[in-house]
Design a protein around this motif. Structure first.
Motif, PDB file in Angstrom:
ATOM      1  N   UNK A  15       0.832  -1.209   0.000  1.00 42.82           N
ATOM      2  CA  UNK A  15       0.000   0.000   0.000  1.00 42.82           C
ATOM      3  C   UNK A  15       0.862   1.253   0.000  1.00 42.82           C
ATOM      4  N   UNK A  16       0.204   2.378  -0.224  1.00 43.56           N
ATOM      5  CA  UNK A  16       0.864   3.684  -0.213  1.00 43.56           C
ATOM      6  C   UNK A  16       1.442   4.022   1.155  1.00 43.56           C
ATOM      7  N   UNK A  17       0.972   3.336   2.197  1.00 40.78           N
ATOM      8  CA  UNK A  17       1.395   3.673   3.559  1.00 40.78           C
ATOM      9  C   UNK A  17       2.860   3.318   3.824  1.00 40.78           C
ATOM     10  N   UNK A  18       3.455   2.458   3.008  1.00 43.41           N
ATOM     11  CA  UNK A  18       4.881   2.181   3.172  1.00 43.41           C
ATOM     12  C   UNK A  18       5.702   3.457   3.085  1.00 43.41           C
ATOM     13  N   UNK A  19       5.286   4.369   2.213  1.00 44.32           N
ATOM     14  CA  UNK A  19       6.054   5.598   2.002  1.00 44.32           C
ATOM     15  C   UNK A  19       6.079   6.443   3.275  1.00 44.32           C
ATOM     16  N   UNK A  20       4.900   6.665   3.849  1.00 39.99           N
ATOM     17  CA  UNK A  20       4.812   7.497   5.048  1.00 39.99           C
ATOM     18  C   UNK A  20       5.499   6.830   6.237  1.00 39.99           C
ATOM     19  N   UNK A  21       5.262   5.536   6.426  1.00 37.93           N
ATOM     20  CA  UNK A  21       5.824   4.840   7.583  1.00 37.93           C
ATOM     21  C   UNK A  21       7.345   4.808   7.504  1.00 37.93           C
ATOM     22  N   UNK A  22       7.886   4.507   6.332  1.00 38.20           N
ATOM     23  CA  UNK A  22       9.340   4.468   6.180  1.00 38.20           C
ATOM     24  C   UNK A  22       9.940   5.835   6.478  1.00 38.20           C
ATOM     25  N   UNK A  23       9.318   6.891   5.958  1.00 31.28           N
ATOM     26  CA  UNK A  23       9.844   8.234   6.189  1.00 31.28           C
ATOM     27  C   UNK A  23       9.742   8.625   7.664  1.00 31.28           C
ATOM     28  N   UNK A  24       8.612   8.288   8.298  1.00 27.42           N
ATOM     29  CA  UNK A  24       8.463   8.603   9.722  1.00 27.42           C
ATOM     30  C   UNK A  24       9.506   7.872  10.564  1.00 27.42           C
ATOM     31  N   UNK A  25       9.744   6.609  10.236  1.00 28.52           N
ATOM     32  CA  UNK A  25      10.726   5.825  10.983  1.00 28.52           C
ATOM     33  C   UNK A  25      12.144   6.343  10.768  1.00 28.52           C
ATOM     34  N   UNK A  26      12.489   6.649   9.521  1.00 28.29           N
ATOM     35  CA  UNK A  26      13.835   7.138   9.228  1.00 28.29           C
ATOM     36  C   UNK A  26      14.099   8.465   9.929  1.00 28.29           C
ATOM     37  N   UNK A  27      13.122   9.361   9.870  1.00 30.36           N
ATOM     38  CA  UNK A  27      13.298  10.670  10.503  1.00 30.36           C
ATOM     39  C   UNK A  27      13.381  10.529  12.027  1.00 30.36           C
ATOM     40  N   UNK A  28      12.566   9.631  12.590  1.00 29.85           N
ATOM     41  CA  UNK A  28      12.609   9.407  14.036  1.00 29.85           C
ATOM     42  C   UNK A  28      13.954   8.831  14.451  1.00 29.85           C
ATOM     43  N   UNK A  29      14.468   7.931  13.640  1.00 28.39           N
ATOM     44  CA  UNK A  29      15.782   7.344  13.940  1.00 28.39           C
ATOM     45  C   UNK A  29      16.883   8.404  13.857  1.00 28.39           C
ATOM     46  N   UNK A  30      16.809   9.273  12.855  1.00 28.92           N
ATOM     47  CA  UNK A  30      17.795  10.347  12.705  1.00 28.92           C
ATOM     48  C   UNK A  30      17.774  11.289  13.912  1.00 28.92           C
ATOM     49  N   UNK A  31      16.584  11.508  14.468  1.00 28.94           N
ATOM     50  CA  UNK A  31      16.460  12.386  15.636  1.00 28.94           C
ATOM     51  C   UNK A  31      16.866  11.691  16.930  1.00 28.94           C
ATOM     52  N   UNK A  32      17.070  10.382  16.857  1.00 28.28           N
ATOM     53  CA  UNK A  32      17.417   9.626  18.054  1.00 28.28           C
ATOM     54  C   UNK A  32      16.220   9.226  18.880  1.00 28.28           C
ATOM     55  N   UNK A  33      15.011   9.315  18.293  1.00 29.14           N
ATOM     56  CA  UNK A  33      13.793   8.963  19.039  1.00 29.14           C
ATOM     57  C   UNK A  33      13.651   7.462  19.222  1.00 29.14           C
ATOM     58  N   UNK A  34      14.217   6.699  18.289  1.00 36.15           N
ATOM     59  CA  UNK A  34      14.073   5.241  18.344  1.00 36.15           C
ATOM     60  C   UNK A  34      15.416   4.629  18.726  1.00 36.15           C
ATOM     61  N   UNK A  35      15.451   4.043  19.889  1.00 36.63           N
ATOM     62  CA  UNK A  35      16.682   3.418  20.396  1.00 36.63           C
ATOM     63  C   UNK A  35      16.309   2.073  20.998  1.00 36.63           C
ATOM     64  N   UNK A  36      15.776   1.200  20.174  1.00 38.12           N
ATOM     65  CA  UNK A  36      15.275  -0.060  20.711  1.00 38.12           C
ATOM     66  C   UNK A  36      13.971   0.103  21.448  1.00 38.12           C
ATOM     67  N   UNK A  37      13.371   1.328  21.356  1.00 42.92           N
ATOM     68  CA  UNK A  37      12.108   1.601  22.033  1.00 42.92           C
ATOM     69  C   UNK A  37      10.954   0.974  21.257  1.00 42.92           C
ATOM     70  N   UNK A  38       9.917   0.552  21.966  1.00 45.10           N
ATOM     71  CA  UNK A  38       8.737   0.003  21.303  1.00 45.10           C
ATOM     72  C   UNK A  38       7.956   1.116  20.609  1.00 45.10           C
ATOM     73  N   UNK A  39       7.247   0.738  19.561  1.00 48.09           N
ATOM     74  CA  UNK A  39       6.379   1.654  18.831  1.00 48.09           C
ATOM     75  C   UNK A  39       4.926   1.310  19.131  1.00 48.09           C
ATOM     76  N   UNK A  40       4.109   2.327  19.445  1.00 46.11           N
ATOM     77  CA  UNK A  40       2.669   2.161  19.622  1.00 46.11           C
ATOM     78  C   UNK A  40       1.982   3.016  18.569  1.00 46.11           C
ATOM     79  N   UNK A  41       0.956   2.477  17.907  1.00 49.08           N
ATOM     80  CA  UNK A  41       0.264   3.275  16.894  1.00 49.08           C
ATOM     81  C   UNK A  41      -1.211   2.891  16.811  1.00 49.08           C
ATOM     82  N   UNK A  42      -2.055   3.921  16.651  1.00 43.49           N
ATOM     83  CA  UNK A  42      -3.470   3.686  16.349  1.00 43.49           C
ATOM     84  C   UNK A  42      -3.588   3.458  14.856  1.00 43.49           C
TER      85      UNK A  42
END
Length: 271
Positions: A15-42
């Motif tokens: 689906x088209x959602x791969x684009x948004x999710x990949x970008x959100x994850x990459x940007x979060x990783x670049x900011x240091x938001x994701x460090x083995x932390x769990x992800x919660x999403x509605x």
């Protein structure tokens, strides 16, 4: 003449959602938001499947919070991908459900990327999806006169609207469910999708669930493509506005395929 952008060629959620999710994850990783932390999403579908798949790639745990009407196929696919699935009492993903998941993430020390408010969602479509469509059309000597896309989070329709209106005299048509109807992937404007109100959309077409299913079935039987329900809604909207706008180059965004909606098609066919 119309062209369909087949977003089910994206590999993780089809689906088209791969684009948004990949970008959100990459940007979060670049900011240091994701460090083995769990992800919660509605989520009620493709974002959840994409996030479940990509969380495996990124090496983090993922918990999906689903509204009650979420199709069984989505629940099964999330579990296959190893996601923790939490069924809630919410009938749809509205602001109260988003706030609930934000609070759950805060209490657990998890990250909530929040597809509904995260500008990296919009950014993925403005910088990548739109440019890709532009380049594909240029390769055959065309520019888009009318773009038709569903309105969900509004990330992709707003990204496309901003990009193309900056460059061409393109009209943008949004597609939403008719009042009282539910179509996976698209929502009514009363849900206040963030980016829709930041761009210019020329027309909004309301479509019933039955019309969306019929649109998907017509494409299956004429073009051999098994498209999803929001794609079927886009087809119905095209049929409605093509007489209004006349001839030109139409681009119809088909966000996903039909395989997740077998139960809906089964019901429609009376099997």
């Amino acid at each position: 003449m119309y062209f369909a952008k087949l977003e089910f060629f994206n590999p993780f959620s089809r689906s088209i959602k791969d684009r948004a999710v990949f970008n959100m994850l990459m940007k979060a990783q670049e900011r240091g938001d994701i460090n083995g932390t769990a992800l919660f999403e509605a989520t009620s579908g493709n974002v959840g499947i994409s996030m479940a798949a990509l969380s495996n790639v990124f090496g983090v745990k993922f918990r999906a919070y689903l509204p009650k009407p979420t199709p069984k196929a989505t629940q099964v696919l999330l579990r296959v991908l190893g996601a923790e699935v939490v069924m809630t009492e919410f009938e749809t993903i509205d602001p109260s459900m988003v706030r609930y998941v934000q609070e759950e993430a805060r209490k657990a020390g998890a990250v909530n990327l929040n597809q509904f408010e995260n500008d990296d969602n919009f950014d993925a479509h403005y910088r990548f999806t739109a440019r890709e469509i532009d380049e594909q059309l240029k390769s055959i000597g065309r520019t888009p006169d009318i773009i038709i896309a569903g309105i969900g989070t509004s990330g992709h329709i707003a990204g496309l609207a901003k990009y193309f209106k900056e460059r061409y005299d393109t009209k943008v048509v949004g597609v939403v469910p008719a009042k009282g109807e539910k179509i996976p992937g698209i929502k009514r404007l009363e849900t206040r999708p963030k980016w829709y109100f930041e761009v210019e959309v020329d027309r909004v077409v309301e479509v019933t669930r039955k019309e969306a299913v019929e649109g998907a079935v017509r494409v299956a039987r004429s073009d051999g493509l098994l498209i999803g329900l929001s794609s079927g809604a886009v087809v119905k909207a095209y049929e409605e506005v093509s007489g209004e706008f006349g001839e030109g180059t139409y681009v119809l965004v088909f966000p996903d395929d039909g395989f997740k909606y077998v139960e809906v098609f089964e019901s429609y066919l009376g099997m």
